[in-house]
Design a protein around this motif. Structure first.
Motif, PDB file in Angstrom:
ATOM      1  N   THR A 100     -33.318   2.804   8.929  1.00  0.00           N
ATOM      2  CA  THR A 100     -32.286   3.654   8.328  1.00  0.00           C
ATOM      3  C   THR A 100     -31.394   2.860   7.382  1.00  0.00           C
ATOM      4  OG1 THR A 100     -32.243   5.244  10.159  1.00  0.00           O
ATOM      5  CG2 THR A 100     -30.225   5.023   8.859  1.00  0.00           C
ATOM      6  N   LEU A 101     -31.007   1.644   7.804  1.00  0.00           N
ATOM      7  CA  LEU A 101     -30.072   0.852   7.010  1.00  0.00           C
ATOM      8  C   LEU A 101     -30.767   0.105   5.863  1.00  0.00           C
ATOM      9  CD1 LEU A 101     -27.796  -0.599   9.843  1.00  0.00           C
ATOM     10  CD2 LEU A 101     -27.341   1.357   8.365  1.00  0.00           C
ATOM     11  N   SER A 102     -32.017  -0.264   6.058  1.00  0.00           N
ATOM     12  CA  SER A 102     -32.708  -1.018   5.010  1.00  0.00           C
ATOM     13  C   SER A 102     -33.303  -0.128   3.925  1.00  0.00           C
ATOM     14  CB  SER A 102     -33.806  -1.900   5.618  1.00  0.00           C
ATOM     15  OG  SER A 102     -34.773  -1.122   6.283  1.00  0.00           O
ATOM     16  N   GLU A 103     -33.483   1.171   4.219  1.00  0.00           N
ATOM     17  CA  GLU A 103     -34.118   2.072   3.248  1.00  0.00           C
ATOM     18  C   GLU A 103     -33.368   2.141   1.917  1.00  0.00           C
ATOM     19  OE1 GLU A 103     -36.709   5.963   4.007  1.00  0.00           O
ATOM     20  OE2 GLU A 103     -34.579   6.292   4.366  1.00  0.00           O
ATOM     21  N   PRO A 104     -32.027   2.306   1.915  1.00  0.00           N
ATOM     22  CA  PRO A 104     -31.329   2.328   0.615  1.00  0.00           C
ATOM     23  C   PRO A 104     -31.528   1.042  -0.182  1.00  0.00           C
ATOM     24  CG  PRO A 104     -29.877   3.082   2.374  1.00  0.00           C
ATOM     25  CD  PRO A 104     -31.089   2.519   3.027  1.00  0.00           C
ATOM     26  N   LEU A 105     -31.620  -0.090   0.510  1.00  0.00           N
ATOM     27  CA  LEU A 105     -31.834  -1.364  -0.181  1.00  0.00           C
ATOM     28  C   LEU A 105     -33.195  -1.386  -0.865  1.00  0.00           C
ATOM     29  CD1 LEU A 105     -30.536  -3.754   2.633  1.00  0.00           C
ATOM     30  CD2 LEU A 105     -29.252  -2.876   0.660  1.00  0.00           C
ATOM     31  N   ALA A 106     -34.206  -0.875  -0.159  1.00  0.00           N
ATOM     32  CA  ALA A 106     -35.554  -0.847  -0.733  1.00  0.00           C
ATOM     33  C   ALA A 106     -35.618   0.070  -1.950  1.00  0.00           C
ATOM     34  CB  ALA A 106     -36.557  -0.396   0.327  1.00  0.00           C
ATOM     35  N   ILE A 107     -34.976   1.237  -1.860  1.00  0.00           N
ATOM     36  CA  ILE A 107     -34.995   2.199  -2.963  1.00  0.00           C
ATOM     37  C   ILE A 107     -34.361   1.602  -4.216  1.00  0.00           C
ATOM     38  CG2 ILE A 107     -34.002   4.400  -3.757  1.00  0.00           C
ATOM     39  CD1 ILE A 107     -34.343   5.406  -0.855  1.00  0.00           C
ATOM     40  N   HIS A 108     -33.322   0.804  -4.021  1.00  0.00           N
ATOM     41  CA  HIS A 108     -32.586   0.245  -5.161  1.00  0.00           C
ATOM     42  C   HIS A 108     -33.008  -1.178  -5.495  1.00  0.00           C
ATOM     43  CE1 HIS A 108     -29.560   3.478  -5.809  1.00  0.00           C
ATOM     44  NE2 HIS A 108     -29.932   3.782  -4.586  1.00  0.00           N
ATOM     45  N   GLY A 109     -34.063  -1.661  -4.830  1.00  0.00           N
ATOM     46  CA  GLY A 109     -34.589  -2.977  -5.166  1.00  0.00           C
ATOM     47  C   GLY A 109     -33.675  -4.131  -4.819  1.00  0.00           C
ATOM     48  N   LEU A 110     -32.892  -3.971  -3.752  1.00  0.00           N
ATOM     49  CA  LEU A 110     -31.982  -5.036  -3.327  1.00  0.00           C
ATOM     50  C   LEU A 110     -32.626  -5.855  -2.218  1.00  0.00           C
ATOM     51  CD1 LEU A 110     -28.661  -2.978  -3.231  1.00  0.00           C
ATOM     52  CD2 LEU A 110     -29.498  -4.454  -5.059  1.00  0.00           C
ATOM     53  N   GLY A 111     -32.576  -7.158  -2.336  1.00  0.00           N
ATOM     54  CA  GLY A 111     -33.221  -8.043  -1.374  1.00  0.00           C
ATOM     55  C   GLY A 111     -32.309  -8.440  -0.229  1.00  0.00           C
ATOM     56  N   ASP A 112     -32.773  -9.433   0.546  1.00  0.00           N
ATOM     57  CA  ASP A 112     -32.000  -9.991   1.659  1.00  0.00           C
ATOM     58  C   ASP A 112     -31.674  -8.917   2.695  1.00  0.00           C
ATOM     59  OD1 ASP A 112     -30.838 -12.063   3.017  1.00  0.00           O
ATOM     60  OD2 ASP A 112     -28.978 -12.059   1.859  1.00  0.00           O
ATOM     61  N   ALA A 113     -32.652  -8.053   2.967  1.00  0.00           N
ATOM     62  CA  ALA A 113     -32.416  -6.891   3.831  1.00  0.00           C
ATOM     63  C   ALA A 113     -32.027  -7.297   5.250  1.00  0.00           C
ATOM     64  CB  ALA A 113     -33.644  -5.991   3.852  1.00  0.00           C
ATOM     65  N   ASP A 114     -32.689  -8.308   5.804  1.00  0.00           N
ATOM     66  CA  ASP A 114     -32.391  -8.700   7.183  1.00  0.00           C
ATOM     67  C   ASP A 114     -30.920  -9.062   7.344  1.00  0.00           C
ATOM     68  OD1 ASP A 114     -34.965  -8.278   7.952  1.00  0.00           O
ATOM     69  OD2 ASP A 114     -35.537 -10.389   8.066  1.00  0.00           O
TER      70      ASP A 114
END
Length: 249
Positions: free
Chosen positions: A101-115
């Motif tokens: 749930t929390l990492s999905e917006p990062l993936a959509i916007h191409g933002l790294g360092d998800a962990d």
């Protein structure tokens, strides 16, 4: 220049062949880092204004501007404006872990360092990082709403639209959630546009408030006027007295 400017906004729905004027000619402005409240009974049009800003309700007339420019929705808008809904269980996917749930917006916007970002987000809203791989049904209502707030903050927006963010929670959890939102606003310099039917909540959270009834703006009050019960309209006073009665009860 105000960060959010709404001028003469109207929203008209067609429901079962009947025209519903959900919002009629409402104007307001919200300064950067201000917390502005919309209050009124159910059906007053307050939540519809938030939905109109996000493109979830049809704008029939008037203008909505952010930073002086007409709203243009898309990825840039999502980076700038996020919404927290009333029911945290309905707004979270039941089959997605908190990590997804929390990492999905990062993936959509191409933002790294998800962990790192996911772990930090959980800490920021007061949840253990051990919750990362839990599902929504394994959390309490207050914990779910904290996840919804964390998700809204993943893209580091300027503006949070808050649609009755505590009304689905137990009374004992409401104050904790409001205090969390206040802390996050101070720490991140956020601007809030917040909807509630309860003037006591608005009094706790907002610098100014617009009272709404039947889709129209009735009266705007400063925090000082609200605290001093300096309402000019009978409707605003009735809302204030109803909130006072609930607090006493």
């Amino acid at each position: 220049m105000a960060l959010i400017e709404i001028e003469n906004l109207s929203v008209i729905f067609n429901a079962k062949g009947r025209e519903v004027r959900a919002v009629e000619g409402v104007s307001l402005s919200v300064e950067a880092r201000e917390s502005f409240g919309l209050v009124g009974e159910s059906g007053s049009g307050k939540s519809t204004i938030l939905r109109a800003i996000c493109g979830l309700a049809p704008v029939s007339g008037g203008t909505i501007r952010l930073g002086g420019a007409p709203v243009a929705r898309g990825k840039a808008f999502s980076r700038r404006v996020q919404m927290v809904f009333q029911d945290p269980y309905a707004s979270l996917h039941p089959r997605h872990t908190l990590d997804r749930t929390l990492s999905e917006p990062l993936a959509i916007h191409g933002l790294g360092d998800a962990d790192r970002r996911v772990m930090q987000a959980l800490e920021d809203v007061g949840l253990p990082t051990s919750f990362r791989f839990r599902y929504p049904h394994q959390l309490s209502g207050g914990q779910r709403q904290r996840v919804a707030i964390a998700r809204a903050l993943m893209l580091e927006p300027e503006i949070l639209l808050l649609d009755e963010p505590t009304s689905a929670l137990d009374a004992s959890v409401q104050a904790e959630t409001l205090n969390l939102l206040s802390r996050l606003r101070d720490e991140r310099g956020l601007t809030f546009l917040m909807v509630s039917h309860d003037l006591a909540v608005i009094d706790h959270m907002c610098d100014r408030v617009l009272v709404m009834q039947h889709g129209r703006a009735v009266e705007e009050l400063s925090r000082e006027a609200l605290a001093g019960a300096q309402m000019k309209t009978a409707y605003a006073r009735s809302l204030f007295e109803a909130s006072a009665d609930r607090m006493l009860g």
